[in-house]
Design an enzyme around this catalytic site. Structure first.
Site, PDB file in Angstrom:
ATOM      1  N   HIS A 201       0.821  -1.217   0.000  1.00  0.00           N
ATOM      2  CA  HIS A 201       0.000   0.000   0.000  1.00  0.00           C
ATOM      3  C   HIS A 201       0.850   1.261   0.000  1.00  0.00           C
ATOM      4  O   HIS A 201       2.068   1.220   0.208  1.00  0.00           O
ATOM      5  CB  HIS A 201      -0.931  -0.002   1.214  1.00  0.00           C
ATOM      6  CG  HIS A 201      -0.231   0.040   2.540  1.00  0.00           C
ATOM      7  ND1 HIS A 201       0.145   1.216   3.147  1.00  0.00           N
ATOM      8  CD2 HIS A 201       0.155  -0.958   3.376  1.00  0.00           C
ATOM      9  CE1 HIS A 201       0.741   0.950   4.297  1.00  0.00           C
ATOM     10  NE2 HIS A 201       0.763  -0.356   4.469  1.00  0.00           N
ATOM     11  N   CYS A 217       2.952  -4.785   6.901  1.00  0.00           N
ATOM     12  CA  CYS A 217       2.671  -4.583   5.485  1.00  0.00           C
ATOM     13  C   CYS A 217       3.842  -3.917   4.766  1.00  0.00           C
ATOM     14  O   CYS A 217       4.756  -3.380   5.380  1.00  0.00           O
ATOM     15  CB  CYS A 217       1.411  -3.743   5.319  1.00  0.00           C
ATOM     16  SG  CYS A 217      -0.076  -4.558   5.936  1.00  0.00           S
TER      17      CYS A 217
END
Length: 247
Positions: A201, A217
């Site tokens: 992301h 992440c």
């Protein structure tokens, strides 16, 4: 074959201005180790504006790449890229992964994400990755892709930080925007048909590129995740490695 020695300044200018991979700069996992009689190379500080000066790093092409941008009505600030080690700039390199074209490969230790291309090359991005204890590895599929996604912290994260409960799935998550932890784009990784809760992301926190600073992440600066999003095919395979791909 051993490449001719280059000065750090010449290497940086060559890498930034010509966007090429210098031969001999990456050693594959199959390479022979150095003889024990040789002294290890000194560990050099990151090449930044503080070490060689802003003018040596700034170029019109990079100014444009990391400029402020209006995207889907959201204003993304410019990135002071000269404060980031240039090895984390987006660049096309020889593919070190051996994976099929269209595959994403995350080299967690080296803080790189590769998108394998046709013809033996890959687009390489610098990333920030999860802190120790919040990491994941394995093979999966980019099951879902999202423009300006809502952030819905998992139950485990809410248990650690109860103040995040207002952004839970039940409450609809956090509204999209520049302050949203998922940034401008998100790729949702599934494995064996189930959500891994692992994401690739965007992030406005450019200073975290090359560091371990997120909760499991892979994060890119927003300008780079927009570029990646447009290149990634639907249901692309992804490989996340916790052992270094290159030395």
């Amino acid at each position: 074959m051993t490449a001719s020695p280059l000065s750090r300044r010449a290497f940086v200018l060559g890498a930034v201005a010509m966007n090429v991979l210098s031969a001999g700069c990456a050693v594959t996992r199959g390479s022979r180790p150095l003889s024990s009689s040789l002294q290890p190379a000194p560990v050099l500080p990151p090449v930044t504006a503080a070490t060689i000066g802003i003018d040596a790093l700034r170029t019109p092409e990079l100014d444009a790449r990391y400029a402020a941008v209006l995207d889907d009505g959201y204003e993304i600030p410019a990135v002071p890229y000269w404060k980031i080690d240039p090895k984390f700039f987006r660049q096309q390199v020889l593919d070190p992964t051996g994976e099929t074209p269209g595959t994403l490969v995350v080299d967690t230790p080296n803080r790189f994400l590769y998108l394998v291309e046709v013809g033996g090359t890959a687009m390489r991005y610098g990333v920030g990755i999860g802190r120790i204890g919040f990491t994941w590895e394995g093979r999966g599929i980019v099951h879902w892709r999202q423009h300006w996604p809502r952030w819905k912290p998992p139950t485990e994260m809410i248990a650690r930080k109860p103040e995040l409960a207002r952004y839970s799935v039940a409450n609809g998550g956090m509204e999209p925007g520049i302050g949203n932890p998922l940034g401008a784009r998100a790729l949702y990784i599934h494995q064996n048909g189930e959500d891994t809760l692992y994401r690739v992301h965007g992030s406005p926190e450019w200073w975290t590129m090359g560091t371990a600073a997120s909760s499991g992440c892979v994060r890119l600066v927003n300008q780079e995740v927009i570029d990646l999003y447009e290149r990634v095919p639907h249901h692309a395979p992804i490989v996340v490695m916790q052992t270094p791909l290159t030395a």
